[in-house]
Design a protein around this motif. Structure first.
Motif, PDB file in Angstrom:
ATOM      1  N   VAL A  58      40.991  44.777  51.116  1.00 18.44           N
ATOM      2  CA  VAL A  58      40.272  44.958  49.850  1.00 18.44           C
ATOM      3  C   VAL A  58      41.276  45.226  48.742  1.00 18.44           C
ATOM      4  O   VAL A  58      42.220  46.010  48.925  1.00 18.44           O
ATOM      5  N   VAL A  59      41.083  44.592  47.600  1.00 20.95           N
ATOM      6  CA  VAL A  59      41.897  44.895  46.423  1.00 20.95           C
ATOM      7  C   VAL A  59      41.026  45.584  45.387  1.00 20.95           C
ATOM      8  O   VAL A  59      39.911  45.157  45.108  1.00 20.95           O
ATOM      9  N   ARG A  60      41.531  46.709  44.875  1.00 17.47           N
ATOM     10  CA  ARG A  60      40.853  47.459  43.811  1.00 17.47           C
ATOM     11  C   ARG A  60      41.880  47.612  42.682  1.00 17.47           C
ATOM     12  O   ARG A  60      42.702  48.518  42.708  1.00 17.47           O
ATOM     13  N   ASP A  61      41.829  46.702  41.743  1.00 14.66           N
ATOM     14  CA  ASP A  61      42.816  46.684  40.657  1.00 14.66           C
ATOM     15  C   ASP A  61      44.218  46.586  41.254  1.00 14.66           C
ATOM     16  O   ASP A  61      44.558  45.586  41.850  1.00 14.66           O
ATOM     17  N   THR A  70      45.272  48.488  47.259  1.00 15.90           N
ATOM     18  CA  THR A  70      44.699  47.737  48.379  1.00 15.90           C
ATOM     19  C   THR A  70      44.317  48.681  49.516  1.00 15.90           C
ATOM     20  O   THR A  70      44.944  49.730  49.716  1.00 15.90           O
ATOM     21  N   ASN A 122      36.916  40.303  46.020  1.00 17.81           N
ATOM     22  CA  ASN A 122      37.960  41.311  46.206  1.00 17.81           C
ATOM     23  C   ASN A 122      38.232  41.616  47.675  1.00 17.81           C
ATOM     24  O   ASN A 122      38.974  42.551  47.984  1.00 17.81           O
ATOM     25  N   MET A 153      47.768  40.298  48.339  1.00 17.48           N
ATOM     26  CA  MET A 153      46.616  39.407  48.374  1.00 17.48           C
ATOM     27  C   MET A 153      47.014  37.937  48.451  1.00 17.48           C
ATOM     28  O   MET A 153      46.316  37.136  49.081  1.00 17.48           O
TER      29      MET A 153
END
Length: 213
Positions: free
Chosen positions: A28-31, A34, A108, A190
């Motif tokens: 998962v990428v959050r801004d 990760t 995401n 990513m």
């Protein structure tokens, strides 16, 4: 010699060899940050115990950060500068009742297949990433920023050369996935993760075609 120089090079071998998949994990990428997620049934008892107190958990997501910056929410200049030198780390646990794509948005989240040895390696990494009391319970640092989240004391130190994203890359390497030695930013992670997912998908299609033929 000229003809040989102009001849096409043979295709490079895949960096994701075909191996029996034991489980799917998700990145998962959050801004700029990760996380790595796995289904609760794919976590062993030691890893599942990290989510003690949360009910109906289907997925466990793990990330890493600087304790002073993340837990104390002290985002001043001094704290940001101190994050450049080794300091105490924190593991962010997010316990989900829904798939990560529903929680964070499908764009995401990237799913990756891992082998049995890879799943065991990831479990070992996550188990060893968290400090524990003498009775084996995790050292908690309080509730996380999201519902179903908790901060846990990390065994690793946070620094300029070991950040949230290098921690994620380390976790994925323990899962048997071929992350490059240098993976610093969320974009670094990513780009590689999406390439591996594409290779895995292509390998699966090739396998089905060969069986069907």
């Amino acid at each position: 010699m000229a003809a040989a120089a102009c001849a096409p090079l043979p295709p490079a071998p895949s960096i994701t060899p075909a191996i029996p998949a034991a489980a799917m994990i998700e990145v998962v990428v959050r801004d700029w940050h990760t996380d790595v997620c796995l289904r609760s049934e794919d976590a062993d008892p030691s890893v599942r115990s990290l989510a003690g107190g949360f009910e109906d958990v289907r997925y466990l997501c793990f990330g890493f950060g600087d304790r002073s910056y993340v837990v104390r929410r002290n985002h001043g200049v001094v704290t940001m500068l101190l994050a450049l030198v080794p300091g105490r780390g924190v593991v962010l646990l997010t316990a989900l009742r829904a798939p990560p794509a529903e929680a964070f948005g499908a764009g995401n989240v990237v799913g990756l297949a891992v082998s049995r040895p890879g799943l065991d390696g990831l479990r070992d990494f996550l188990r060893d990433a968290v400090q524990r009391h003498a009775d084996g319970s995790p050292v908690s640092l309080g509730a996380g920023p999201y519902e179903g989240g908790a901060y846990l004391s990390a065994t690793a130190a946070y620094s300029l050369v070991y950040t949230c994203n290098t921690w994620t890359a380390d976790a994925l390497r323990h899962a048997g996935l071929p992350l490059a030695p240098l993976a610093v930013s969320a974009d670094d992670i990513m780009v590689q993760v999406r390439r591996i997912a594409t290779e895995q998908s292509d390998a699966g299609l090739a396998l089905r075609r060969r069986v069907a033929g």
